[in-house]
Write a protein that holds these residues in place. Structure first.
Motif, short mmCIF file in Angstrom:
data_model
loop_
_atom_site.label_atom_id
_atom_site.label_comp_id
_atom_site.label_asym_id
_atom_site.label_seq_id
_atom_site.Cartn_x
_atom_site.Cartn_y
_atom_site.Cartn_z
N THR A 76 -33.22 -49.94 -1.06
CA THR A 76 -33.54 -51.00 -0.12
C THR A 76 -32.59 -50.94 1.08
O THR A 76 -31.56 -50.26 1.05
CB THR A 76 -33.41 -52.38 -0.78
N ARG A 77 -32.95 -51.69 2.09
CA ARG A 77 -32.10 -51.78 3.27
C ARG A 77 -30.71 -52.29 2.90
O ARG A 77 -29.69 -51.79 3.40
CB ARG A 77 -32.76 -52.69 4.29
N GLN A 78 -30.63 -53.29 2.02
CA GLN A 78 -29.34 -53.85 1.61
C GLN A 78 -28.47 -52.78 0.95
O GLN A 78 -27.29 -52.65 1.26
CB GLN A 78 -29.55 -55.03 0.64
N ILE A 79 -29.06 -52.02 0.06
CA ILE A 79 -28.30 -50.97 -0.63
C ILE A 79 -27.84 -49.91 0.37
O ILE A 79 -26.66 -49.52 0.37
CB ILE A 79 -29.14 -50.34 -1.76
N ASN A 80 -28.73 -49.46 1.22
CA ASN A 80 -28.37 -48.44 2.21
C ASN A 80 -27.26 -48.91 3.13
O ASN A 80 -26.32 -48.17 3.41
CB ASN A 80 -29.59 -48.04 3.04
N GLU A 81 -27.38 -50.15 3.62
CA GLU A 81 -26.38 -50.70 4.53
C GLU A 81 -25.02 -50.83 3.84
O GLU A 81 -23.99 -50.56 4.45
CB GLU A 81 -26.82 -52.06 5.07
N LEU A 82 -25.02 -51.26 2.61
CA LEU A 82 -23.77 -51.43 1.88
C LEU A 82 -23.09 -50.08 1.67
O LEU A 82 -21.88 -49.96 1.91
CB LEU A 82 -24.01 -52.13 0.55
N ILE A 83 -23.83 -49.09 1.26
CA ILE A 83 -23.24 -47.75 1.07
C ILE A 83 -22.71 -47.23 2.40
O ILE A 83 -21.56 -46.75 2.48
CB ILE A 83 -24.27 -46.78 0.47
N ARG A 84 -23.51 -47.34 3.45
CA ARG A 84 -23.08 -46.85 4.76
C ARG A 84 -21.81 -47.56 5.23
O ARG A 84 -20.85 -46.93 5.65
CB ARG A 84 -24.19 -47.04 5.79
N SER A 85 -21.79 -48.88 5.12
CA SER A 85 -20.63 -49.63 5.61
C SER A 85 -19.38 -49.35 4.79
O SER A 85 -18.29 -49.25 5.35
CB SER A 85 -20.93 -51.13 5.65
N PHE A 87 -18.71 -46.49 3.17
CA PHE A 87 -18.28 -45.15 3.56
C PHE A 87 -17.55 -45.19 4.89
O PHE A 87 -16.49 -44.57 5.06
CB PHE A 87 -19.47 -44.20 3.65
N GLU A 88 -18.09 -45.91 5.86
CA GLU A 88 -17.46 -46.01 7.17
C GLU A 88 -16.09 -46.67 7.08
O GLU A 88 -15.15 -46.24 7.74
CB GLU A 88 -18.35 -46.77 8.15
N PHE A 89 -15.98 -47.72 6.28
CA PHE A 89 -14.70 -48.39 6.11
C PHE A 89 -13.64 -47.43 5.57
O PHE A 89 -12.52 -47.37 6.07
CB PHE A 89 -14.84 -49.60 5.18
N VAL A 90 -14.00 -46.67 4.55
CA VAL A 90 -13.05 -45.72 3.96
C VAL A 90 -12.63 -44.67 4.99
O VAL A 90 -11.45 -44.35 5.10
CB VAL A 90 -13.64 -45.06 2.70
N GLU A 91 -13.58 -44.17 5.75
CA GLU A 91 -13.25 -43.17 6.78
C GLU A 91 -12.32 -43.75 7.82
O GLU A 91 -11.37 -43.10 8.25
CB GLU A 91 -14.51 -42.63 7.44
N GLN A 92 -12.56 -44.98 8.26
CA GLN A 92 -11.70 -45.63 9.24
C GLN A 92 -10.29 -45.83 8.68
O GLN A 92 -9.30 -45.64 9.39
CB GLN A 92 -12.30 -46.96 9.70
N GLU A 93 -10.21 -46.20 7.43
CA GLU A 93 -8.91 -46.39 6.80
C GLU A 93 -8.14 -45.07 6.71
O GLU A 93 -6.94 -45.02 6.95
CB GLU A 93 -9.04 -47.01 5.40
N LYS A 94 -8.84 -44.00 6.36
CA LYS A 94 -8.19 -42.68 6.29
C LYS A 94 -7.65 -42.29 7.65
O LYS A 94 -6.53 -41.79 7.77
CB LYS A 94 -9.18 -41.62 5.79
N LYS A 95 -8.44 -42.52 8.70
CA LYS A 95 -7.99 -42.20 10.06
C LYS A 95 -6.80 -43.06 10.47
O LYS A 95 -5.84 -42.58 11.06
CB LYS A 95 -9.14 -42.38 11.06
N ARG A 96 -6.86 -44.34 10.14
CA ARG A 96 -5.77 -45.24 10.48
C ARG A 96 -4.47 -44.82 9.79
O ARG A 96 -3.42 -44.74 10.42
CB ARG A 96 -6.12 -46.67 10.07
N LEU A 97 -4.57 -44.48 8.52
CA LEU A 97 -3.39 -44.06 7.78
C LEU A 97 -2.84 -42.72 8.26
O LEU A 97 -1.65 -42.47 8.17
CB LEU A 97 -3.70 -44.02 6.29
N ALA A 98 -3.73 -41.89 8.78
CA ALA A 98 -3.31 -40.58 9.31
C ALA A 98 -2.79 -40.69 10.74
O ALA A 98 -2.33 -39.71 11.31
CB ALA A 98 -4.46 -39.60 9.24
#
Length: 100
Positions: A76-85, A87-98
């Motif tokens: 569903t849209r809810q599931i897709n949005e949650l997974i996408r968001s 994943f994006e959060f984790v990537e942003q955190e990795k960049k911030r920490l780096a």
């Protein structure tokens, strides 16, 4: 490989349920095999499920690898949005920490 979520858990509503899916998909993802996750019969999931099942993969493989090999169907849209968001959060955190 196809993983039908409801074939492996009674509900996709907890961290523990997500952990079951994580343990199923980790080996093929690590080997670079395509994994199709089928959400037939599920209308929504909590972030705990997504964190356990999919976000933890990013501790083992890059976001690029995860996106390359994972597909989500009957989702569903809810599931897709949650997974996408998440994943994006984790990537942003990795960049911030780096410091990027």
């Amino acid at each position: 490989m196809v993983v039908k979520v409801m074939d492996h858990v009674r509900t996709a509503s907890s961290y523990e349920d997500g952990d079951v899916i994580f343990r199923l998909i980790l080996p093929p993802v690590m080997e670079g095999q395509r994994v199709e996750v089928d959400f037939t019969g599920i209308t929504s999931v909590p972030s705990a499920f997504v964190n356990a099942a999919f976000v933890r993969l990013l501790e083992q493989v890059s976001l690029e690898r995860a996106r390359e090999v994972l597909t989500f169907v009957q989702s569903t849209r809810q599931i897709n949005e949650l997974i996408r968001s998440r994943f994006e959060f984790v990537e942003q955190e990795k960049k911030r920490l780096a410091g990027v």
